[in-house]
Enzyme design. Sequence first.
Site, PDB file in Angstrom:
ATOM      1  N   ARG A 233      -1.906 -10.145  -4.596  1.00 42.76           N
ATOM      2  CA  ARG A 233      -0.590 -10.168  -3.956  1.00 42.76           C
ATOM      3  C   ARG A 233       0.371 -10.800  -4.954  1.00 42.76           C
ATOM      4  O   ARG A 233      -0.020 -11.693  -5.722  1.00 42.76           O
ATOM      5  CB  ARG A 233      -0.604 -11.034  -2.690  1.00 42.76           C
ATOM      6  CG  ARG A 233      -1.287 -10.397  -1.496  1.00 42.76           C
ATOM      7  CD  ARG A 233      -0.440  -9.280  -0.882  1.00 42.76           C
ATOM      8  NE  ARG A 233      -1.020  -8.749   0.340  1.00 42.76           N
ATOM      9  CZ  ARG A 233      -1.815  -7.689   0.402  1.00 42.76           C
ATOM     10  NH1 ARG A 233      -2.134  -7.031  -0.699  1.00 42.76           N
ATOM     11  NH2 ARG A 233      -2.281  -7.265   1.547  1.00 42.76           N
ATOM     12  N   GLU A 262       8.493  -6.305  -3.172  1.00 41.68           N
ATOM     13  CA  GLU A 262       8.083  -4.893  -3.127  1.00 41.68           C
ATOM     14  C   GLU A 262       8.938  -4.167  -2.096  1.00 41.68           C
ATOM     15  O   GLU A 262       9.184  -4.713  -1.027  1.00 41.68           O
ATOM     16  CB  GLU A 262       6.602  -4.785  -2.758  1.00 41.68           C
ATOM     17  CG  GLU A 262       5.703  -5.442  -3.792  1.00 41.68           C
ATOM     18  CD  GLU A 262       4.215  -5.308  -3.472  1.00 41.68           C
ATOM     19  OE1 GLU A 262       3.862  -4.548  -2.555  1.00 41.68           O
ATOM     20  OE2 GLU A 262       3.411  -5.968  -4.141  1.00 41.68           O
ATOM     21  N   HIS A 280       1.775  -0.787  -6.145  1.00 44.43           N
ATOM     22  CA  HIS A 280       0.843  -1.264  -5.109  1.00 44.43           C
ATOM     23  C   HIS A 280      -0.001  -0.096  -4.577  1.00 44.43           C
ATOM     24  O   HIS A 280       0.085   0.258  -3.403  1.00 44.43           O
ATOM     25  CB  HIS A 280       1.609  -1.937  -3.959  1.00 44.43           C
ATOM     26  CG  HIS A 280       0.726  -2.839  -3.135  1.00 44.43           C
ATOM     27  ND1 HIS A 280       1.175  -3.951  -2.478  1.00 44.43           N
ATOM     28  CD2 HIS A 280      -0.612  -2.784  -2.854  1.00 44.43           C
ATOM     29  CE1 HIS A 280       0.187  -4.531  -1.841  1.00 44.43           C
ATOM     30  NE2 HIS A 280      -0.922  -3.840  -2.053  1.00 44.43           N
TER      31      HIS A 280
END
Length: 314
Positions: A233, A262, A280
């Site tokens: 993360r 993000e 991601h």
Amino acid sequence: MADPVLLICGPYSEEEEARLRNALPHALISGSGEIGGLPEATRATIRALAYKGHHGVGAAEMDALPALGIIANYGVGYDSIDVAAARERGITVTNTPDVLNDDVADLAVALTIAVARNMIEGDARVREGRWAQEGELPLNRKVAGSTVGIMGLGRIGREIADRFAAFKAQIHYHSRSEKETPGWTYHDDPRALAEAVEIMVVALVGGESTRNYVTREVIDALGPRGILVNISRGTTVDEPALLDALEAGRIAGAGLDVYLNEPDPDPRFLKLPNVVLQPHQGSGTVETRRAMAELQLRNVTEFLDGKVPPTPVT
Ligand code: NAP
């Protein structure tokens, strides 16, 4: 008793949504931020929430759903769900562990090699017709046989270590406790891990307990030959410190699948030639997303059948 009502908070693919709707015909769709806006009578019927995303499910959303019994997360990382608030309300939280380990570990290795071998520039040189004029790439870094550190030897971390072991790397790791391994070197301190290795892959859980676990000091300890890869993360790494170190050449490069912001990472990343950036996509294969969706649905249906769901978050 009336059929249980499932609330679906996406974004889901058409196939995933159809699977949920087929299994539970009384499914409603809503963004997690819009739960409070549903009519009260509707909210009162919802017993299960199939959640996917990073917006977050907190106490307010839970209080808006008084009959809620389960939040089934699509994904292993459940840092966007307030698990303590769920526990206080007797709501079960589940996730989808293990089925995605291989894909995320594959991506960690791919990012490492892409950085070490300067593959993005290599691709551009061929694609843009610069090869004939500019010739070979400057010589790059060998990955096989290097020292690799895993920050967080959990389910995914172990798969990453196994892959690098097959690359004849010497494996070092940091976890809160020493694990049974085939002779890998344990460091009880994150900084000591960074000092010992050339490549460091972060595979920690996200959330507040690991925020900035990879500090400025740890990044600097990697040194000028160091490559940092993060598939966990964005929160686990001190991102401004990472950007400073990359810009100043205090570490050699980075391979990133996750960011603090993000889907709009810090634009400073975009100017750096020594990073490889992915949106991601760690678990983003057809096969794995299908397995995740199936496990999420099993958690919902078994809970609604009065059973203990297969993968509750402990
Ligand atoms: P896991 O098996 O729970 O392993 C997590 C690791 O984090 C363990 O090594 C654990 O340490 C460490 N950890 C947990 N809490 C900590 C704390 N408070 N302080 C220090 N270390 C702590 O999880 P996993 O299934 O491998 O998944 C890891 C993470 O990968 C997920 O949580 C998710 O955020 C991320 N992920 C990313 C993608 C992607 O698309 N890029 C996809 C899937 C997952 P110990 O070994 O000491 O227990």
